[in-house]
Design a protein around this motif. Structure first.
Motif, PDB file in Angstrom:
ATOM      1  N   TYR B  25       0.839  -1.198   0.000  1.00  0.00           N
ATOM      2  CA  TYR B  25       0.000   0.000   0.000  1.00  0.00           C
ATOM      3  C   TYR B  25       0.881   1.257   0.000  1.00  0.00           C
ATOM      4  O   TYR B  25       0.664   2.193  -0.772  1.00  0.00           O
ATOM      5  CB  TYR B  25      -0.925  -0.028   1.221  1.00  0.00           C
ATOM      6  N   PHE B  26       1.923   1.244   0.842  1.00  0.00           N
ATOM      7  CA  PHE B  26       2.812   2.398   0.904  1.00  0.00           C
ATOM      8  C   PHE B  26       3.676   2.510  -0.356  1.00  0.00           C
ATOM      9  O   PHE B  26       4.021   3.611  -0.786  1.00  0.00           O
ATOM     10  CB  PHE B  26       3.707   2.321   2.155  1.00  0.00           C
ATOM     11  N   ALA B  27       4.017   1.371  -0.944  1.00  0.00           N
ATOM     12  CA  ALA B  27       4.822   1.392  -2.169  1.00  0.00           C
ATOM     13  C   ALA B  27       4.030   2.022  -3.316  1.00  0.00           C
ATOM     14  O   ALA B  27       4.571   2.810  -4.098  1.00  0.00           O
ATOM     15  CB  ALA B  27       5.263  -0.028  -2.535  1.00  0.00           C
ATOM     16  N   VAL B  28       2.751   1.689  -3.400  1.00  0.00           N
ATOM     17  CA  VAL B  28       1.895   2.279  -4.440  1.00  0.00           C
ATOM     18  C   VAL B  28       1.788   3.791  -4.217  1.00  0.00           C
ATOM     19  O   VAL B  28       1.911   4.590  -5.158  1.00  0.00           O
ATOM     20  CB  VAL B  28       0.500   1.607  -4.444  1.00  0.00           C
ATOM     21  N   ASN B  29       1.609   4.190  -2.961  1.00  0.00           N
ATOM     22  CA  ASN B  29       1.554   5.628  -2.653  1.00  0.00           C
ATOM     23  C   ASN B  29       2.859   6.329  -3.002  1.00  0.00           C
ATOM     24  O   ASN B  29       2.859   7.435  -3.540  1.00  0.00           O
ATOM     25  CB  ASN B  29       1.267   5.848  -1.165  1.00  0.00           C
ATOM     26  N   TRP B  30       3.990   5.652  -2.703  1.00  0.00           N
ATOM     27  CA  TRP B  30       5.279   6.240  -3.042  1.00  0.00           C
ATOM     28  C   TRP B  30       5.354   6.476  -4.553  1.00  0.00           C
ATOM     29  O   TRP B  30       5.744   7.553  -5.005  1.00  0.00           O
ATOM     30  CB  TRP B  30       6.444   5.324  -2.603  1.00  0.00           C
ATOM     31  N   ALA B  31       4.972   5.456  -5.324  1.00  0.00           N
ATOM     32  CA  ALA B  31       5.073   5.562  -6.787  1.00  0.00           C
ATOM     33  C   ALA B  31       4.187   6.684  -7.295  1.00  0.00           C
ATOM     34  O   ALA B  31       4.621   7.502  -8.128  1.00  0.00           O
ATOM     35  CB  ALA B  31       4.680   4.233  -7.434  1.00  0.00           C
ATOM     36  N   LYS B  32       2.963   6.771  -6.791  1.00  0.00           N
ATOM     37  CA  LYS B  32       2.033   7.790  -7.292  1.00  0.00           C
ATOM     38  C   LYS B  32       2.501   9.209  -6.982  1.00  0.00           C
ATOM     39  O   LYS B  32       2.098  10.155  -7.650  1.00  0.00           O
ATOM     40  CB  LYS B  32       0.638   7.540  -6.715  1.00  0.00           C
ATOM     41  N   ASN B  33       3.339   9.340  -5.936  1.00  0.00           N
ATOM     42  CA  ASN B  33       3.835  10.673  -5.577  1.00  0.00           C
ATOM     43  C   ASN B  33       5.252  10.947  -6.062  1.00  0.00           C
ATOM     44  O   ASN B  33       5.673  12.092  -6.133  1.00  0.00           O
ATOM     45  CB  ASN B  33       3.802  10.855  -4.058  1.00  0.00           C
ATOM     46  N   ASN B  34       6.003   9.884  -6.391  1.00  0.00           N
ATOM     47  CA  ASN B  34       7.433  10.094  -6.669  1.00  0.00           C
ATOM     48  C   ASN B  34       7.963   9.463  -7.939  1.00  0.00           C
ATOM     49  O   ASN B  34       9.011   9.884  -8.429  1.00  0.00           O
ATOM     50  CB  ASN B  34       8.275   9.552  -5.509  1.00  0.00           C
ATOM     51  N   LEU B  35       7.308   8.438  -8.466  1.00  0.00           N
ATOM     52  CA  LEU B  35       7.881   7.725  -9.612  1.00  0.00           C
ATOM     53  C   LEU B  35       7.755   8.577 -10.872  1.00  0.00           C
ATOM     54  O   LEU B  35       6.672   8.765 -11.414  1.00  0.00           O
ATOM     55  CB  LEU B  35       7.210   6.359  -9.808  1.00  0.00           C
ATOM     56  N   ASP B  36       8.903   9.074 -11.308  1.00  0.00           N
ATOM     57  CA  ASP B  36       8.943   9.950 -12.471  1.00  0.00           C
ATOM     58  C   ASP B  36       8.845   9.119 -13.742  1.00  0.00           C
ATOM     59  O   ASP B  36       9.404   8.035 -13.815  1.00  0.00           O
ATOM     60  CB  ASP B  36      10.284  10.710 -12.450  1.00  0.00           C
ATOM     61  N   GLU B  37       8.143   9.651 -14.743  1.00  0.00           N
ATOM     62  CA  GLU B  37       7.979   8.917 -15.997  1.00  0.00           C
ATOM     63  C   GLU B  37       9.325   8.518 -16.602  1.00  0.00           C
ATOM     64  O   GLU B  37       9.467   7.436 -17.166  1.00  0.00           O
ATOM     65  CB  GLU B  37       7.197   9.782 -16.998  1.00  0.00           C
ATOM     66  N   LYS B  38      10.342   9.381 -16.442  1.00  0.00           N
ATOM     67  CA  LYS B  38      11.632   9.077 -17.074  1.00  0.00           C
ATOM     68  C   LYS B  38      12.391   7.949 -16.361  1.00  0.00           C
ATOM     69  O   LYS B  38      13.365   7.427 -16.876  1.00  0.00           O
ATOM     70  CB  LYS B  38      12.491  10.347 -17.188  1.00  0.00           C
ATOM     71  N   GLN B  39      11.918   7.573 -15.172  1.00  0.00           N
ATOM     72  CA  GLN B  39      12.557   6.451 -14.460  1.00  0.00           C
ATOM     73  C   GLN B  39      12.013   5.094 -14.898  1.00  0.00           C
ATOM     74  O   GLN B  39      12.594   4.063 -14.574  1.00  0.00           O
ATOM     75  CB  GLN B  39      12.324   6.587 -12.945  1.00  0.00           C
ATOM     76  N   ILE B  40      10.880   5.094 -15.610  1.00  0.00           N
ATOM     77  CA  ILE B  40      10.214   3.826 -15.926  1.00  0.00           C
ATOM     78  C   ILE B  40      11.075   2.883 -16.783  1.00  0.00           C
ATOM     79  O   ILE B  40      11.163   1.697 -16.477  1.00  0.00           O
ATOM     80  CB  ILE B  40       8.816   4.071 -16.560  1.00  0.00           C
ATOM     81  N   PRO B  41      11.744   3.401 -17.855  1.00  0.00           N
ATOM     82  CA  PRO B  41      12.598   2.477 -18.626  1.00  0.00           C
ATOM     83  C   PRO B  41      13.659   1.800 -17.753  1.00  0.00           C
ATOM     84  O   PRO B  41      13.899   0.597 -17.877  1.00  0.00           O
ATOM     85  CB  PRO B  41      13.244   3.388 -19.675  1.00  0.00           C
TER      86      PRO B  41
END
Lengths: 97, 215
Positions: B25-41
């Motif tokens: 649950y916290f990991a999903v929240n982290w991603a929604k607030n911090n995971l930048d599109e350019k980090q996805i590759p």
């Protein structure tokens, strides 16, 4: 996607696939640290049956036997599935601006 | 360190599943607030690479082998243990369901060990050492200690499960993963860090690692 990102994807996936091709030939078939510990301390527990029958048990394609070729195909499929899933989860969960 | 089915009683398996869902649950929240599109590759490529390298067992003495986990270096590069958790969870689910590598009943325990404990240890040991020494030795020590301490945690869990005796379990698990930690996790993570730092330093999450001044 930028050219730099495409380059990263191509180089990264190539390295992963090369490791996947080499693994069935060079990976040690000795038990891993956990299995080895179990063999010494409680061998009975290693007799436990898996809860489900996996599709490609022990990184082999059923029907192709336990050959390095079978292993290469199985690992290649795994690499592609993990890559696609991780990419998909990234897109799904990314920060929205 | 993939625990097979039958090593942990179902009642205890459920506890690990609950912890994993809670952290998820916290990991999903982290991603929604911090995971930048350019980090996805990079996230996806690291997932593919980690899966591949986990199939490459390196021989260690005593007729044993081992492979790296990978979540510590993923956490360090992407700037959060939740990134390591997400990548490792994908890898472990595929390994368990498609390849029978690690059991399904114990999947929660395996994610707890390799996805949570290893990610958090790797990331925070790196972060603690970074101001004291250069980034490269911090990567080595973070990754090495992460897999070593995770193996200790795994031995304790299997003691609680009634599967391993306490002392001998700790000694064997610790000894094997000390070697795997140095020659597998530590060295390979260091190489990966140096390669990404050369190729795409812009992708290493500097903000969360306080690396700004160095570059």
């Amino acid at each position: 996607m930028s050219i730099k990102d495409k380059k990263l994807l191509i180089i990264g996936l190539t390295i992963a696939i090369v490791i996947g091709i080499l693994a069935p030939f060079f990976a040690s078939t000795n038990p891993d640290g956990l299995e080895s510990t179990a063999e010494k301390l409680n061998p009975n527990v290693l007799e436990s049956e898996p809860f489900i029958n996996s599709i490609m048990p022990d990184y082999n394609i059923p029907g192709l036997g336990e050959t390095p070729f079978s292993g290469v195909i199985a690992i290649f499929i795994g690499i592609i599935i993990v890559f696609a899933l991780a990419y998909g989860i990234g897109i799904l969960l990314k920060k929205r601006s | 360190m993939h625990i097979p089915d039958g090593f942990i009683p179902i009642s205890q398996c459920i506890v690990y599943y609950v912890i994993v869902i809670f952290v998820g649950y916290f990991a999903v929240n982290w991603a929604k607030n911090n995971l930048d599109e350019k980090q996805i590759p990079l996230l996806a490529v690291l997932g593919a690479g980690v899966f591949a390298i986990m199939a490459m067992n390196i021989p260690i003495p005593w007729g044993t082998s081992g492979h790296m986990i990978g979540s510590p270096i993923v956490s360090i590069l992407l700037g959060s243990p939740f990134a390591g958790f997400l990548v490792m969870t994908v890898v472990l689910i595929i390994q368990a369901l498609a390849f029978g590598d690690g059991g399904v009943t114990v999947l929660g325990a395996n994610i707890f060990n390799m996805g949570i404990i290893a990610s958090f240890l790797g990331f925070y040991i790196f972060k603690a050492l970074k101001p004291l020494v250069h980034a490269v030795p911090s990567v080595f020590m973070g990754s090495f200690l992460a897999i070593f301490i995770t193996s200790i945690a795994c031995a304790l869990e299997l003691f609680i499960a009634g599967t391993f005796p306490l002392t001998a379990g700790l000694v064997f698990m610790g000894l094997y993963h000390l070697v795997i930690g140095i020659f597998g996790e530590g060295i390979i993570s260091t190489i990966v860090y140096m390669a990404i730092n050369n190729l795409r330093p812009d992708l290493i999450n500097k903000k969360s690692l306080d690396l700004k001044r160095e570059n």
